[in-house]
Scaffold this motif. Sequence first.
Motif, PDB file in Angstrom:
ATOM      1  N   TYR A 288       0.820  -1.213   0.000  1.00  0.00           N
ATOM      2  CA  TYR A 288       0.000   0.000   0.000  1.00  0.00           C
ATOM      3  C   TYR A 288       0.855   1.265   0.000  1.00  0.00           C
ATOM      4  N   TYR A 289       1.768   1.355   0.959  1.00  0.00           N
ATOM      5  CA  TYR A 289       2.632   2.525   1.068  1.00  0.00           C
ATOM      6  C   TYR A 289       4.081   2.091   1.235  1.00  0.00           C
ATOM      7  N   LEU A 290       4.995   2.915   0.715  1.00  0.00           N
ATOM      8  CA  LEU A 290       6.400   2.859   1.096  1.00  0.00           C
ATOM      9  C   LEU A 290       6.743   4.244   1.621  1.00  0.00           C
ATOM     10  N   PHE A 291       6.883   4.354   2.931  1.00  0.00           N
ATOM     11  CA  PHE A 291       7.145   5.640   3.570  1.00  0.00           C
ATOM     12  C   PHE A 291       8.629   5.955   3.554  1.00  0.00           C
ATOM     13  N   HIS A 292       8.960   7.200   3.257  1.00  0.00           N
ATOM     14  CA  HIS A 292      10.312   7.671   3.510  1.00  0.00           C
ATOM     15  C   HIS A 292      10.414   7.879   5.008  1.00  0.00           C
ATOM     16  N   CYS A 299      15.923   8.433  15.040  1.00  0.00           N
ATOM     17  CA  CYS A 299      15.725   7.605  13.835  1.00  0.00           C
ATOM     18  C   CYS A 299      16.552   8.084  12.647  1.00  0.00           C
ATOM     19  N   ILE A 300      17.330   9.125  12.830  1.00  0.00           N
ATOM     20  CA  ILE A 300      18.008   9.759  11.700  1.00  0.00           C
ATOM     21  C   ILE A 300      18.912   8.775  10.959  1.00  0.00           C
ATOM     22  N   HIS A 301      19.520   7.841  11.671  1.00  0.00           N
ATOM     23  CA  HIS A 301      20.451   6.902  11.025  1.00  0.00           C
ATOM     24  C   HIS A 301      19.737   5.940  10.090  1.00  0.00           C
ATOM     25  N   PHE A 302      18.414   5.850  10.171  1.00  0.00           N
ATOM     26  CA  PHE A 302      17.654   4.997   9.262  1.00  0.00           C
ATOM     27  C   PHE A 302      17.281   5.699   7.955  1.00  0.00           C
ATOM     28  N   ARG A 303      17.413   7.022   7.925  1.00  0.00           N
ATOM     29  CA  ARG A 303      16.944   7.765   6.761  1.00  0.00           C
ATOM     30  C   ARG A 303      17.862   7.595   5.555  1.00  0.00           C
ATOM     31  N   THR A 304      17.238   7.516   4.380  1.00  0.00           N
ATOM     32  CA  THR A 304      17.979   7.518   3.126  1.00  0.00           C
ATOM     33  C   THR A 304      17.781   8.867   2.453  1.00  0.00           C
ATOM     34  N   GLU A 305      18.615   9.164   1.503  1.00  0.00           N
ATOM     35  CA  GLU A 305      18.414  10.386   0.720  1.00  0.00           C
ATOM     36  C   GLU A 305      17.106  10.273  -0.068  1.00  0.00           C
ATOM     37  N   ILE A 306      16.398  11.385  -0.171  1.00  0.00           N
ATOM     38  CA  ILE A 306      15.148  11.396  -0.944  1.00  0.00           C
ATOM     39  C   ILE A 306      15.407  10.917  -2.365  1.00  0.00           C
ATOM     40  N   SER A 307      16.533  11.333  -2.935  1.00  0.00           N
ATOM     41  CA  SER A 307      16.867  10.945  -4.312  1.00  0.00           C
ATOM     42  C   SER A 307      17.014   9.431  -4.425  1.00  0.00           C
ATOM     43  N   ARG A 308      17.524   8.792  -3.380  1.00  0.00           N
ATOM     44  CA  ARG A 308      17.686   7.332  -3.409  1.00  0.00           C
ATOM     45  C   ARG A 308      16.320   6.649  -3.414  1.00  0.00           C
ATOM     46  N   GLY A 309      15.402   7.179  -2.622  1.00  0.00           N
ATOM     47  CA  GLY A 309      14.058   6.616  -2.610  1.00  0.00           C
ATOM     48  C   GLY A 309      13.363   6.772  -3.957  1.00  0.00           C
TER      49      GLY A 309
END
Length: 323
Positions: A288-292, A299-309
């Motif tokens: 249904y969803y893939l959340f950034h 949680c910052i260490h889990f974040r990917t670059e928006i461009s990667r998503g």
Amino acid sequence: MDKKFLFTHFSNASASDWRDWRWQIQHRVTSGPGLSGILSRPIASDDEVRRVTDRYPMAVTPYYLSLIDRDAPNDPVAAQCIPEMEEITGADQASEDPLNEDGFMPVPKLIHRYPDRALAVVTKTCATYCRHCNRKRFWKTRETESLKKRIAKMAGYVAASKQIREVILSGGDPLTYDDVQLEYILAQFAAIPHVDILRIGSRAPVVLPMRITKDLCRILKRYRPLWFNTQFNHPCEITKESTRACEMLLDAGIPVSNQSVLLSGVNDDEAVMRNLLHGLQKISVRPYYLFHCEPVRGCIHFRTEISRGLALMEKLRKNCSGL
């Protein structure tokens, strides 16, 4: 991880205990020393785990621990449930509530951001605390009122707001309540004439699949149309047990959808995400969803670059069906 190995660790457990969701809750691992002997190597030292859990508690069901590959250096399940020092280092500039959920609460723990729907944070408790949770700020706060008083305030607001046609039960995890408490919550919102749809957000099928029982499904069926959203983040979470849990919900006429979170080092890889989507499709759970991952403190260490998503989505669109 071999379940027989965990049976040895939980030496008093029987097979029937393992299948009992209450036993799983009661025997959650909540400290660094509790991990001793379960993981072949410490992901963090006991002192580091304590420093993290002083701010963000840990709780992991024996079942979810059993999915960890003890020998994998970067196991995707361990990353989601075992505390790491990155949660408390280098993230002080991040917000605990970047979505400003607290600013959209007309009554405590009822989020009314969109005109036609509201989200009720009915509990702050989870079976397993996901380290990437965007509501980590609630984990250490205690409820000051009874369940009935809290739900009465939420239901009263919804009853007075005729534009609300959908109520989402979230948390925490609503399925940490027993059947009687959960049905009480469902009944309060279902009794409001202009509420057409109920939705439950729960990770129980993934971290506590034995919580999905015949009795629970009979209760949920009474409150249709009811939609169930869960969160599989990696193909290894699709097991016989989690498949059975989803099939029971589907057999009760409850549609099951999946809301994944894009997590660095867990599923930010085309092959992993494609296998997850294909695996969900095979068990009739709708992706249904893939959340950034939100820029939440801790949680910052889990974040990917928006461009990667975005690049990942472009690849998936070319190699996965519309389902």
